[in-house]
Design a protein around this motif. Structure first.
Motif, PDB file in Angstrom:
ATOM      1  N   ARG A 117       0.825  -1.210   0.000  1.00  0.00           N
ATOM      2  CA  ARG A 117       0.000   0.000   0.000  1.00  0.00           C
ATOM      3  C   ARG A 117       0.870   1.275   0.000  1.00  0.00           C
ATOM      4  N   GLY A 118       2.023   1.216   0.676  1.00  0.00           N
ATOM      5  CA  GLY A 118       2.907   2.389   0.717  1.00  0.00           C
ATOM      6  C   GLY A 118       3.378   2.783  -0.671  1.00  0.00           C
ATOM      7  N   GLN A 119       3.725   1.779  -1.504  1.00  0.00           N
ATOM      8  CA  GLN A 119       4.146   2.076  -2.869  1.00  0.00           C
ATOM      9  C   GLN A 119       2.998   2.688  -3.671  1.00  0.00           C
ATOM     10  N   LEU A 120       1.778   2.173  -3.457  1.00  0.00           N
ATOM     11  CA  LEU A 120       0.620   2.719  -4.162  1.00  0.00           C
ATOM     12  C   LEU A 120       0.419   4.193  -3.816  1.00  0.00           C
ATOM     13  N   LEU A 121       0.497   4.512  -2.516  1.00  0.00           N
ATOM     14  CA  LEU A 121       0.276   5.902  -2.113  1.00  0.00           C
ATOM     15  C   LEU A 121       1.388   6.815  -2.616  1.00  0.00           C
ATOM     16  N   GLN A 122       2.623   6.298  -2.722  1.00  0.00           N
ATOM     17  CA  GLN A 122       3.697   7.102  -3.315  1.00  0.00           C
ATOM     18  C   GLN A 122       3.385   7.426  -4.767  1.00  0.00           C
ATOM     19  N   ARG A 123       2.847   6.435  -5.490  1.00  0.00           N
ATOM     20  CA  ARG A 123       2.449   6.691  -6.880  1.00  0.00           C
ATOM     21  C   ARG A 123       1.375   7.770  -6.947  1.00  0.00           C
ATOM     22  N   VAL A 124       0.384   7.651  -6.088  1.00  0.00           N
ATOM     23  CA  VAL A 124      -0.730   8.609  -6.100  1.00  0.00           C
ATOM     24  C   VAL A 124      -0.240  10.005  -5.767  1.00  0.00           C
ATOM     25  N   ASN A 125       0.581  10.123  -4.734  1.00  0.00           N
ATOM     26  CA  ASN A 125       1.022  11.449  -4.284  1.00  0.00           C
ATOM     27  C   ASN A 125       2.028  12.082  -5.231  1.00  0.00           C
ATOM     28  N   GLY A 126       2.641  11.306  -6.108  1.00  0.00           N
ATOM     29  CA  GLY A 126       3.614  11.858  -7.050  1.00  0.00           C
ATOM     30  C   GLY A 126       3.004  12.335  -8.352  1.00  0.00           C
ATOM     31  N   LEU A 127       1.685  12.224  -8.509  1.00  0.00           N
ATOM     32  CA  LEU A 127       1.046  12.627  -9.765  1.00  0.00           C
ATOM     33  C   LEU A 127       0.991  14.149  -9.861  1.00  0.00           C
ATOM     34  N   ILE A 128       1.108  14.658 -11.107  1.00  0.00           N
ATOM     35  CA  ILE A 128       0.911  16.078 -11.394  1.00  0.00           C
ATOM     36  C   ILE A 128      -0.019  16.188 -12.590  1.00  0.00           C
ATOM     37  N   PRO A 129      -0.805  17.260 -12.708  1.00  0.00           N
ATOM     38  CA  PRO A 129      -1.724  17.409 -13.849  1.00  0.00           C
ATOM     39  C   PRO A 129      -0.958  17.485 -15.164  1.00  0.00           C
ATOM     40  N   ARG A 130      -1.491  16.798 -16.189  1.00  0.00           N
ATOM     41  CA  ARG A 130      -0.808  16.782 -17.486  1.00  0.00           C
ATOM     42  C   ARG A 130      -1.732  17.305 -18.585  1.00  0.00           C
ATOM     43  N   LYS A 131      -2.295  16.450 -19.439  1.00  0.00           N
ATOM     44  CA  LYS A 131      -3.020  16.963 -20.607  1.00  0.00           C
ATOM     45  C   LYS A 131      -4.438  16.423 -20.689  1.00  0.00           C
ATOM     46  N   GLY A 132      -4.655  15.330 -21.504  1.00  0.00           N
ATOM     47  CA  GLY A 132      -6.006  14.895 -21.844  1.00  0.00           C
ATOM     48  C   GLY A 132      -6.633  13.973 -20.814  1.00  0.00           C
ATOM     49  N   THR A 133      -7.889  13.534 -21.141  1.00  0.00           N
ATOM     50  CA  THR A 133      -8.667  12.680 -20.246  1.00  0.00           C
ATOM     51  C   THR A 133      -9.137  11.443 -21.025  1.00  0.00           C
ATOM     52  N   PRO A 134      -8.303  10.372 -21.153  1.00  0.00           N
ATOM     53  CA  PRO A 134      -8.721   9.158 -21.864  1.00  0.00           C
ATOM     54  C   PRO A 134      -9.594   8.277 -20.968  1.00  0.00           C
ATOM     55  N   LEU A 135     -10.801   8.747 -20.644  1.00  0.00           N
ATOM     56  CA  LEU A 135     -11.651   8.067 -19.668  1.00  0.00           C
ATOM     57  C   LEU A 135     -12.075   6.692 -20.161  1.00  0.00           C
ATOM     58  N   GLY A 136     -12.460   6.585 -21.447  1.00  0.00           N
ATOM     59  CA  GLY A 136     -12.901   5.291 -21.967  1.00  0.00           C
ATOM     60  C   GLY A 136     -11.809   4.245 -21.887  1.00  0.00           C
ATOM     61  N   ASN A 137     -10.601   4.586 -22.308  1.00  0.00           N
ATOM     62  CA  ASN A 137      -9.498   3.631 -22.257  1.00  0.00           C
ATOM     63  C   ASN A 137      -9.133   3.304 -20.815  1.00  0.00           C
ATOM     64  N   GLY A 138      -9.255   4.285 -19.904  1.00  0.00           N
ATOM     65  CA  GLY A 138      -8.962   4.025 -18.501  1.00  0.00           C
ATOM     66  C   GLY A 138      -9.917   3.005 -17.901  1.00  0.00           C
ATOM     67  N   ILE A 139     -11.211   3.066 -18.285  1.00  0.00           N
ATOM     68  CA  ILE A 139     -12.177   2.088 -17.783  1.00  0.00           C
ATOM     69  C   ILE A 139     -11.823   0.685 -18.288  1.00  0.00           C
ATOM     70  N   VAL A 140     -11.416   0.586 -19.570  1.00  0.00           N
ATOM     71  CA  VAL A 140     -11.030  -0.725 -20.121  1.00  0.00           C
ATOM     72  C   VAL A 140      -9.845  -1.292 -19.351  1.00  0.00           C
ATOM     73  N   GLN A 141      -8.799  -0.484 -19.128  1.00  0.00           N
ATOM     74  CA  GLN A 141      -7.613  -0.990 -18.434  1.00  0.00           C
ATOM     75  C   GLN A 141      -7.924  -1.358 -16.982  1.00  0.00           C
TER      76      GLN A 141
END
Length: 607
Positions: A490-514
């Motif tokens: 879980r610690g590695q997961l939270l490090q991934r989450v906290n390291g995110l920064i806003p970027r560009k587009g929103t591929p919502l459909g592909n994200g649901i598939v993955q």
């Protein structure tokens, strides 16, 4: 008195005042208008200077003709001349007097070439009284020009000679004494000239004539220099206008280059028909092989009486996953080119968007009314899976808390960018600056920061036997798969989450598939938590993809946390029997994310 205040128009003009049209009697030549104002200002700029042209305010009458609004190209606070005093009043009055005299002198020079313009300029050098004069940034500006007969009511004339004569006549005794002295000196000079001795002395008359001729020559040179100076000032004004137009042309050229590049990129996305055909053929081949494996699997199950056929199931699952990925790629590319995905053939049948996991053997049904097992008591494969789809697109830079005006401006900007397509940088140029000022201002945590905090709180409260997957919406055309994490990671997961920064587009459909391909949803329950502030921006159809996911994995539920609350992604939850949580529910973002993951939390009867 006319009302005055500052108001900047789209042409960068300053409104000085708002006056009745008949505040003063109309002049014999009729009221001033914008056409004569433009012509007079052009002549003043060409022959004198831009500052001289700013003396005349531009009249803009109302539609019914009852009011006149006066504008100037200067910038600053308009102040009535009559309200000034001391050095500021003296300076403004001197500037006004100098520019009126320059206008009268210019009218004299223009009389031979353009009598009509010269006459209009003489009339424009008058005003009814001092209440028609304003001062902007230290410069005098005249309204109701052409309505009077003299620049100053308290003076007899506008020329220096007129003022001098007025002062002289107010003091008759010094004038009389000066005349007597001049007459005596003249008579003495006459006598001296007649009786000078010796007769070969200096000829004062000749010397005076020579000095007069020198003075005339100097005046001619001065007039020529003044004419040259006026032409040079006119050229400077034209050069300044040329430079401004050149800068504007460079700016437009940059915008055109950006639009051309964006258009070329858009056209490139609609190329590659051969790649699309190859993906379609590979999809059909995999569908046929999958159907054959399904038939072989069913026959083997009947023959072996439900024994484990791990090799066939694993191969079938791999083929389904590969087929799903190919279907997603094919759908994205076809949507970009404005085409619909091809229908399934009669041979292969309908293929779901996400590969289900077949049950190895029948499981005993849970007794009615019995409570579900607690974590630690249930088998690991019975623990629900959780997949978090977190939006990290550019719009997640927006502050999580906005006032009413800022929220309306953000909504207008996003609507403009969506509706304008390739022309958005030009059409929405007036909103981009305000949008960036809101984004870059210190307005507290952003939407992504608030979402990261909520995900941290929810993940920390999940049971240890629940596996959590992370898919991030960062840029088109595909979402980023950050993997699956068990309770020990879980610690590695939270490090991934906290390291995110806003970027560009929103591929919502592909994200649901993955995300759907990371969880079970067939034999064991699964929950997908989608945290987003907008709809898909990569030309996919998330609603149709969610319906295909539900058909392939009936035990998967998608709960949507709609940060904005505009309802654009509500169909995703509706297609899978999930919930749509918005700010209208009265819950905080942390509470909404916790509610969305509630099905994976520890049952209430467990300690």
């Amino acid at each position: 008195m006319p009302a005055f205040f500052i108001e900047t128009t789209p042409m960068s003009r300053l409104r000085i005042c708002h006056t009745p049209a008949f505040a003063y009697p109309l002049p014999p030549a009729g009221p001033t208008d914008a056409a004569w104002h433009a012509r007079l200002c052009e002549a003043l700029r060409r022959h004198l200077s831009p500052a001289a042209a700013a003396l005349l305010a531009e009249p803009v009458p109302s539609e019914d003709g009852a009011w006149i609004e006066w504008y100037t190209s200067l910038a600053g606070q308009p102040i009535p001349l009559t309200s000034l005093s001391g050095e500021a009043s003296r300076r403004a009055r001197n500037l006004l007097e100098d520019r009126l005299q320059a206008m009268v002198a210019l009218a004299g020079r223009l009389a031979a070439a353009d009598p009509e313009l010269a006459d209009a300029m003489r009339r424009a050098a008058s005003f009814p009284d001092q209440s028609a004069i304003y001062v902007v940034d230290g410069q005098p500006v005249m309204t109701f020009w052409g309505y009077g007969t003299a620049p100053w009511p308290e003076q007899a004339a506008s020329s220096p000679s007129g003022r001098s004569s007025a002062k002289l006549f107010r003091r008759p005794w010094p004038v009389l004494a000066g005349l007597i002295l001049a007459a005596g000196l003249g008579w003495a000079g006459f006598l001296f000239d007649l009786w000078r001795w010796p007769p070969w002395g200096p000829d004062h008359a000749a010397m005076l004539a020579a000095e007069q001729e020198t003075g005339h020559e100097l005046r001619r040179v001065l007039l020529a220099r003044q004419s040259d100076l006026a032409r040079a000032l006119g050229r400077c004004a034209l050069e300044a206008q040329r430079d401004a137009l050149a800068r504007e042309g460079e700016l437009l050229a940059g915008k055109l280059e950006a639009l051309t590049a964006e258009l070329a990129a858009g056209l490139d996305t609609c190329q590659g028909e051969a790649a699309l055909d190859a993906l379609s053929k590979e999809r059909d081949a995999l569908s046929g092989r999958l159907a054959g494996l399904q038939r072989d699997l069913e026959a083997a199950l009947e023959k072996c009486g439900g024994a484990r056929l791990s090799g066939e199931r694993a191969k079938s699952a791999r083929l389904r996953a590969k087929l799903t990925a190919l279907q997603a790629q094919l759908a994205v590319k076809l949507n970009r080119c404005g085409k619909k995905p091809p229908g399934d053939t009669a041979e292969t049948g309908s293929v779901p968007a996400v590969s289900p996991i077949p049950e190895p053997s029948p499981r005993p049904a849970q007794a009615a009314g019995s409570l579900p097992p607690c974590p630690g008591e249930r088998p690991p494969e019975d623990a629900p899976d959780v997949a978090i789809v977190l939006d990290a697109s550019g719009s997640m830079r927006i502050p999580s808390v906005l006032d009413g005006n800022s929220a309306q401006l953000i909504a207008r900007f996003e609507r403009c960018m969506t509706d304008s397509g390739l022309l958005a940088p030009v059409v929405c140029a007036d909103l981009i600056g305000a949008y960036e000022s809101i984004i870059q201002g210190d307005r507290g945590p952003t939407r992504l920061m608030a979402a990261q905090k909520a995900v941290n709180n929810v993940v920390g409260g999940l049971p240890g036997d629940v596996d959590v997957g992370l898919v991030v919406l960062e840029d088109c055309p595909q979402a980023s798969d950050y993997g699956m994490y068990d309770g020990a990671r879980r610690g590695q997961l939270l490090q991934r989450v906290n390291g995110l920064i806003p970027r560009k587009g929103t591929p919502l459909g592909n994200g649901i598939v993955q995300a759907a391909n990371k969880v079970d949803g067939v034999r064991a329950p699964a929950v997908m938590v989608v945290v987003s502030d907008g709809k898909d921006s990569c030309n996919a159809d998330p609603c149709a993809i969610a319906a295909a996911v539900k058909a392939a994995k009936p035990k998967l539920k998608i709960n949507v946390v709609d940060i904005v609350g505009d309802g654009a992604v509500g169909c995703i939850a509706k297609a899978t029997g999930g919930e749509v949580l918005t700010p209208r529910s009265g819950m905080s973002l942390d509470q909404m994310v916790r509610q969305a993951a509630k099905d994976a939390e520890k049952p209430e009867h467990c300690k």
